[in-house]
Design an enzyme around this catalytic site. Structure first.
Site, PDB file in Angstrom:
ATOM      1  N   GLU A 117      -7.944   4.942 -15.500  1.00  8.40           N
ATOM      2  CA  GLU A 117      -7.244   4.415 -16.639  1.00  8.40           C
ATOM      3  C   GLU A 117      -7.121   5.291 -17.738  1.00  8.40           C
ATOM      4  O   GLU A 117      -6.056   5.174 -18.533  1.00  8.40           O
ATOM      5  CB  GLU A 117      -7.286   2.860 -16.788  1.00  8.40           C
ATOM      6  CG  GLU A 117      -6.914   2.219 -15.424  1.00  8.40           C
ATOM      7  CD  GLU A 117      -7.099   0.776 -15.437  1.00  8.40           C
ATOM      8  OE1 GLU A 117      -7.669   0.223 -16.496  1.00  8.40           O
ATOM      9  OE2 GLU A 117      -6.424   0.198 -14.717  1.00  8.40           O
ATOM     10  N   CYS A 145     -10.896   1.110  -3.236  1.00  9.06           N
ATOM     11  CA  CYS A 145     -10.055   0.626  -4.141  1.00  9.06           C
ATOM     12  C   CYS A 145      -8.931   1.481  -4.456  1.00  9.06           C
ATOM     13  O   CYS A 145      -8.934   2.785  -4.182  1.00  9.06           O
ATOM     14  CB  CYS A 145     -11.198   0.633  -5.489  1.00  9.06           C
ATOM     15  SG  CYS A 145     -10.231   0.170  -6.992  1.00  9.06           S
ATOM     16  N   HIS A 181      -7.468   2.379  -6.993  1.00  7.35           N
ATOM     17  CA  HIS A 181      -7.392   3.176  -8.217  1.00  7.35           C
ATOM     18  C   HIS A 181      -8.117   4.631  -7.736  1.00  7.35           C
ATOM     19  O   HIS A 181      -7.858   5.670  -8.210  1.00  7.35           O
ATOM     20  CB  HIS A 181      -8.236   2.807  -9.122  1.00  7.35           C
ATOM     21  CG  HIS A 181      -7.401   1.948 -10.287  1.00  7.35           C
ATOM     22  ND1 HIS A 181      -6.837   0.659 -10.075  1.00  7.35           N
ATOM     23  CD2 HIS A 181      -6.983   2.180 -11.659  1.00  7.35           C
ATOM     24  CE1 HIS A 181      -6.243   0.082 -10.767  1.00  7.35           C
ATOM     25  NE2 HIS A 181      -6.003   1.088 -11.814  1.00  7.35           N
TER      26      HIS A 181
END
Lengths: 246, 246
Positions: B149, B181, B183
């Site tokens: 992020e 995951c 991400h």
């Protein structure tokens, strides 16, 4: 009987509750951590306002007559909305942090660090400017919360992340660092190392000073605390009690 | 008319939606990102189940006849509960990831990485053991999501954090890395660098294979996609569309 409601998006606000507890100002503290929806820092303003009003609704069940918003993100966007709902005092950690600086030189070099939402809200910066401070640098440091949660309080990785976020800053010239997120006091040693000449502003201590300065509360022998959370309360209470040394 | 509902705690599942979109298996995809409550990875099992059932309720309004749980955390704890609620197929990224390994050597050295909740659930590990895999190492890597992020896809800090999490692992001996995951595929290059001999398992590709292998869907000319989120939809749609190259 003075009862103080405190809420935060999660466990971080316990660092604020701890200072209020130590100060023995209230008969009882009711703490609510919104752990089922943590964090607030990356969410939209209207969502944070809604969550804050829901936290207040919950805390009102305990007949609180003080409310402390122990979350910087919620302080940045929801304090005015909360004040409209109740007749008792509502304190946010941002106002408290700014009040803690009232006797400082207005030419001080101030560094403000916080979540993206807190920094973007400009709430802190506006308050500081109103107080006459001129030299404010603000930087969003979203990796600090997961660092603390991973226990990387002092480490090479922590230092490298500090270097990254503050690469354009003359660290020695910073006079004041405002720790604009309740997780950040856990990184105090690393802040001291990188900003050797700076005074650190800690939300919990600031809020205690603000309450003492504005309200003539008779001190009590002992403040009781009740802990609630929106996610698993067992796990939450265990960690919170450890932080509070209960 | 085949309509596939997809949900994730936030934007991460868009990496799964992208693969399903490319595969042209469905007339329509309805994507729901629970951005007002993201992330799920650090929350309690009962809370994640509740949130997953609420996501399903929302998606049912669109007459979906397939459901993809594009969140590894929700796949780890909520798929069985979701299956009880509906008569149409429910696919979780975990089952898909395991199915993608069915032709691999059972003695392969597998490294599973994911959030604390995914790893702690043991769901992946149990599935892998049932399939006969013997050499499984699992490590929770919660800093990877905030790294992605923050855009730290390839950096010295990213490398140091990899070194920290995998310091006790003989990286050259790892044959398969399961990116547990949504991400994590964004860190693929760094994974490739640290695990030069490993095949990376990506949830999105795995789910497409699983659907193709289990259902004889007629391919369509073009899949439409509708995007929804529980937090600010404008910001969410902007990022999602950029990822989906729409």
């Amino acid at each position: 009987m003075n009862k103080c409601g405190i809420f935060d998006s999660g466990i971080g606000g316990i660092s604020v509750a701890k200072e209020i507890l130590k100060a023995n100002l209230f008969d009882e503290i009711i703490y609510f951590g919104d752990t089922a929806r943590v964090p607030y820092g990356n969410k939209n303003e209207s969502t944070i306002i809604r969550y804050s009003l829901e936290a207040l609704e919950f805390l009102k069940n305990f007949d609180i007559n003080f409310l402390v918003v122990a979350c910087n993100t919620a302080s940045a966007v929801a304090v005015n909305e909360l004040k409209k709902e109740v007749s008792f005092p509502v304190f946010g950690v941002i106002e408290a942090g700014v009040e803690a600086l009232k006797n400082e030189d207005k030419n001080s070099n101030i560094l403000l660090v916080g979540t993206k939402r807190t920094i973007k809200s400009n709430k802190y910066q506006n308050f500081l400017q109103k107080e006459g401070f001129k030299n404010i640098t603000s930087i969003a440091t979203p990796l600090f919360v997961p660092l603390v949660e991973e226990g990387l309080i002092e480490s090479e990785i922590t230092d490298k992340i500090f270097d990254m976020y503050f690469e354009n800053i003359d660290k020695e010239k910073i006079d004041i660092v405002i720790l604009g997120c309740t997780h950040y006091p856990f990184l105090a040693k690393t802040f001291k190392k990188h900003f050797p000449n700076a005074k650190l502003i800690h939300s919990g201590q600031a809020i205690v000073e603000m309450i003492k300065n504005n309200y003539n509360l008779t001190s009590v022998n002992k403040t009781n605390i009740k802990l609630f959370s929106s996610d698993n309360p067992t796990e939450f209470k265990k960690v919170a009690k450890k932080c509070l040394k209960l």
